[in-house]
Design an enzyme around this catalytic site. Structure first.
Site, PDB file in Angstrom:
ATOM      1  N   GLU B 264       0.833  -1.212   0.000  1.00 31.86           N
ATOM      2  CA  GLU B 264       0.000   0.000   0.000  1.00 31.86           C
ATOM      3  C   GLU B 264       0.862   1.254   0.000  1.00 31.86           C
ATOM      4  O   GLU B 264       0.455   2.297  -0.528  1.00 31.86           O
ATOM      5  CB  GLU B 264      -0.949   0.000   1.194  1.00 31.86           C
ATOM      6  CG  GLU B 264      -1.921  -1.197   1.275  1.00 31.86           C
ATOM      7  CD  GLU B 264      -2.764  -1.400   0.025  1.00 31.86           C
ATOM      8  OE1 GLU B 264      -2.992  -0.425  -0.715  1.00 31.86           O
ATOM      9  OE2 GLU B 264      -3.186  -2.559  -0.233  1.00 31.86           O
ATOM     10  N   HIS B 267       1.386   2.247  -3.502  1.00 34.77           N
ATOM     11  CA  HIS B 267       0.239   3.025  -3.998  1.00 34.77           C
ATOM     12  C   HIS B 267       0.287   4.455  -3.444  1.00 34.77           C
ATOM     13  O   HIS B 267       0.040   5.430  -4.158  1.00 34.77           O
ATOM     14  CB  HIS B 267      -1.071   2.370  -3.535  1.00 34.77           C
ATOM     15  CG  HIS B 267      -1.469   1.140  -4.287  1.00 34.77           C
ATOM     16  ND1 HIS B 267      -1.603   1.118  -5.658  1.00 34.77           N
ATOM     17  CD2 HIS B 267      -1.806  -0.109  -3.862  1.00 34.77           C
ATOM     18  CE1 HIS B 267      -1.995  -0.096  -6.045  1.00 34.77           C
ATOM     19  NE2 HIS B 267      -2.115  -0.865  -4.982  1.00 34.77           N
ATOM     20  N   GLU B 293      -0.998  -0.304  -9.825  1.00 35.87           N
ATOM     21  CA  GLU B 293      -0.558  -1.596  -9.285  1.00 35.87           C
ATOM     22  C   GLU B 293       0.940  -1.795  -9.538  1.00 35.87           C
ATOM     23  O   GLU B 293       1.620  -2.445  -8.745  1.00 35.87           O
ATOM     24  CB  GLU B 293      -1.380  -2.735  -9.912  1.00 35.87           C
ATOM     25  CG  GLU B 293      -1.240  -4.082  -9.214  1.00 35.87           C
ATOM     26  CD  GLU B 293      -1.887  -4.138  -7.833  1.00 35.87           C
ATOM     27  OE1 GLU B 293      -2.589  -3.171  -7.446  1.00 35.87           O
ATOM     28  OE2 GLU B 293      -1.675  -5.148  -7.128  1.00 35.87           O
TER      29      GLU B 293
END
Lengths: 495, 495
Positions: B264, B267, B293
């Protein structure tokens, strides 16, 4: 009633946006990292603009006008819903956009500068900005007064405490002034004869939080519909289905956070207890700031600082902090800790006996500021004079702990202060009636306090804004606001 | 360009409402008590309706039409901004309201029932709802295809991975299929010769969180503009100025939460690194789901599971859990723990070697579902067949761990799955170039990995949606998507 349906649908739709504003506002105060503030402020401002537009859209004018002429065809419930929608609409739509914008700019400027100016005790700098804010507040008050056909200050009061007037407050506070200063002195004298031992820290934050949540549960807070977090300034936010209360922890003094939690739990139960079938409508909202404060003060003062409840808290605290043998946790001492009275400069730190003094002096000043009887330049002298008179303390030259201590005036929220003390008076009156109808101390001692809250639910929460504060009080206690209950309560508990 | 200014102002205004939706969505998954869900869902639906209206308002049509004719007067930056606004507008406005509503109802019904049906392994019940969802998705795909003049499935792909086509995916996945099953087998055989010792719990949640935050800091996560919390399903949400990532903790296996946090964080850094001067505009958003991604997989797979980085993690974890002498924390063993390969039923639990197999089988099915080449009834057989072929596992009769395991299809998100593997391929290609340009392992060993992220910032984050994915890759690596880099990477690391 086609127009009523349209209006209610419109206001319910609005409430969804208010829901998002409430949650994002809570997030801002509890979760948001500092770097997120500018974009968040922009997003919140956009939302505020949109909801304001929706509240002032021209269609509403047509629907309200049409319904005005058909009021006799509405039943009581419909009439109440109509009245509360109209109140919100009038409050929102009467000010010209230019004034709304000017107020917002002057308020933001004054508040922003105040944060530094207060630290620097810079009255002259602050006064300059405040004059702008007061000038705009006067303009706002005059426009609102024309609409409501009342005095300018009463028009501002109406934003926070519908139907309340300065005349009524003068009367009520006038009664307070006849006995409060002497009573404060007498309580201080009495307490100076007693020895009180303050619980000695540190008290770990995690244990304080667990204790707070235990007391919230005991007070019936519904954790399926709310939560407890931390913020710099404690508040009760969120929405009735999801009430967010906050506190801040002092490792040296657990009673500060704990009593704060209990206070906010009072606000929270009111919100959680509002009638579901009126959700999203103005008539389904809490009656007023004063009534809201009556519920938090009922919880914190009437209930939690009573001898019976202090005993409960003491037991739980002793366990939570593993202080079985600590004499500070002896129940008599513990109750003295929770009922210490000490005149001080700062309103938010004040006990319930001295608190009204802080409010009365602010009220006298703001009433005269708005009416034009006095100007910003005279605030410090008047503040100092009243502090000496009520609490025996001088704030001469000490602006930061005097007239610069509160945020309320910085953005023009005149008319708000009196609701704190009105809440205290309402709370005392409610408890006085409740004690006539049930054995409150026995109920507390039993550990199951739900009958107390069932009473509040029936008489206050479930009625939301379906009727006036006067009616609420009359139906609950047999009379409208009567300040003598507060006197008897204070003198009974403290003398 | 008056119309361009108007369009950009309109989309920036919209982004403020998207900000509120993002924060309230995060709150829903991390903070909201269960009893708040209905009112929140209503508020979010109202907001979604409003933003949809704002995205399809008739004025936009006029502004876009006017600008269409003046495109030659736009510079490159303006043209990119125009293109991305138009893409959002077309995506939002092409579907008739009736279809939007029908999709939303069928999706909600299918997803809601699925939660129970999956537990009961109830394929027949699920298939009934899914058929409705597929029928509406086909209808949607045809309408979008007419607008874009492409095949129906390509039109859905475009929602997640602009400009990507099934032909290109067939080609890329076709290459993967030639070597992946054999490679999986070879890796499994190789690893079965090794002894790996799994770290033994319990690992306290607070220590796991502290370790996670330490790794986030090491990876350059900006805590002034984001935070880490807990949710059932990990995600990266919030807004670029305030990125909210989540994880969930397993006290027996700290690597699961930790590698999730690192994923994460990939991201999050993309979001935090988007260009400030394009904030609020579609052109300032992340390029695609696949590129997004690629950033999370770059962090988690390319970077964090490399030998050099595993050494860093191992040192920090050893300290965090005070396991100085635990042989599971020996660096060679620890790297084996992070690179275990094990064919399994569940996509979200899959390692990076078997993951593409899970995606390819879903892609083959959804492509043929949308084109009409196959129907819902044939999904289980085809799933079982592909699982046997790729991973040597049968899902015959085991629907809940087979074709009923994912949420994506329940609400009609066809076209989403391939982006996971496209991301893995992009990531491998980016790393391959980076390794040619700098000593990646040396940089990792130094403990200051900022040169790696500076490269990503320059080549990916700062470009946002100013150009196509093909151009991004070509400018960053000298070629468009080339799946052989992924093969070399996988075979290099695992064989």
């Amino acid at each position: 009633m086609e127009q009523l349906d349209k209006l209610e649908a419109h206001f319910k739709r609005l409430s969804h946006f208010q829901h998002l504003a409430a949650i994002c506002g809570w997030d801002q105060a509890t979760m948001m990292p500092s770097g997120g503030s500018q974009a968040r402020a922009d997003a919140m401002a956009e939302l505020a603009l949109y909801t304001h537009q929706q509240l002032t859209t021209h269609e509403l004018h047509d629907w309200f006008s049409a319904l005005d002429e058909q009021q006799d065809r509405l039943n009581d419930a419909q009439r109440a819903s109509f009245r509360e929608m109209k109140r919100q609409w009038q409050h929102a739509s009467v000010l010209p956009d230019t004034l709304v914008k000017a107020k917002s700019l002057a308020g933001a400027k004054c508040e922003h500068a105040w944060r530094q100016q207060r630290q620097n005790n810079d009255w002259d700098g602050f006064a300059k900005n405040l004059k702008e804010v007061v000038a705009l507040a006067r303009e706002e008050a005059h426009i609102r007064a024309d609409q409501k056909n009342c005095s300018p200050y009463d028009a501002l009061l109406d934003l926070y405490e519908p139907d309340m007037t300065a005349d009524r407050i003068d009367e009520v506070f006038g009664e307070l002034k006849t006995w409060l200063p002497d009573t404060i002195q007498a309580v201080v004298d009495k307490q100076s004869q007693q020895t009180t031992r303050l619980p000695d820290g540190p008290f770990a934050e995690a244990q304080q939080k667990a204790l707070g949540e235990k007391m919230m549960a005991l007070l019936g807070f519904d954790f399926e519909h709310g939560r407890l977090d931390v913020s710099t300034h404690p508040f009760c936010g969120g929405v009735p289905t999801d009430v967010r209360i906050t506190t801040r922890y002092d490792e040296q003094d657990f009673t500060s956070a704990l009593m704060g939690v209990i206070h906010e739990t009072g606000h929270a139960r009111y919100e959680q207890g509002l009638p579901k079938h009126l959700a999203g409508l103005p008539v389904g909202k809490a009656r007023s700031m004063g009534v809201h404060e009556s519920q938090s003060l009922f919880c914190e003062m009437q209930l939690a600082r009573s001898e019976a409840f202090a005993t409960l808290i003491c037991q739980h605290a002793k366990q939570a902090f593993n202080r079985q043998d600590d004499p500070a946790f002896h129940v008599d001492n513990f109750h003295r800790v929770l009922t210490r009275v000490s005149p001080g400069y700062i309103r938010v730190d004040a006990d319930e006996v001295t608190y009204p003094a802080h409010i009365m002096l602010r009220y006298d000043i703001e009433r005269d500021l708005i009416s034009g009887k006095m100007d910003v330049d005279h605030i410090p002298d008047r503040w100092d004079h009243a502090m000496q008179q009520y609490l025996g303390l001088s704030t001469a030259g000490n602006y930061k702990n005097g007239c610069m201590q509160d945020i309320h005036w910085t953005d023009g929220s005149f008319g708000y202060f009196p609701t704190y003390t009105l809440g205290a008076l309402y709370a005392a009156q409610l408890m006085q009636t409740m004690r006539q109808q049930m054995d409150v101390d026995g109920i507390i001692a039993s550990g199951n306090v739900s009958p107390i809250f069932d009473w509040l639910s029936q008489h206050i929460w479930q009625r939301a804004s379906t009727t006036s504060t006067d009616n609420l009080l009359k139906d609950a206690t047999g009379e409208t606001l009567n300040p003598t209950h507060f006197r008897k309560y204070i003198q009974g508990r403290y003398l």
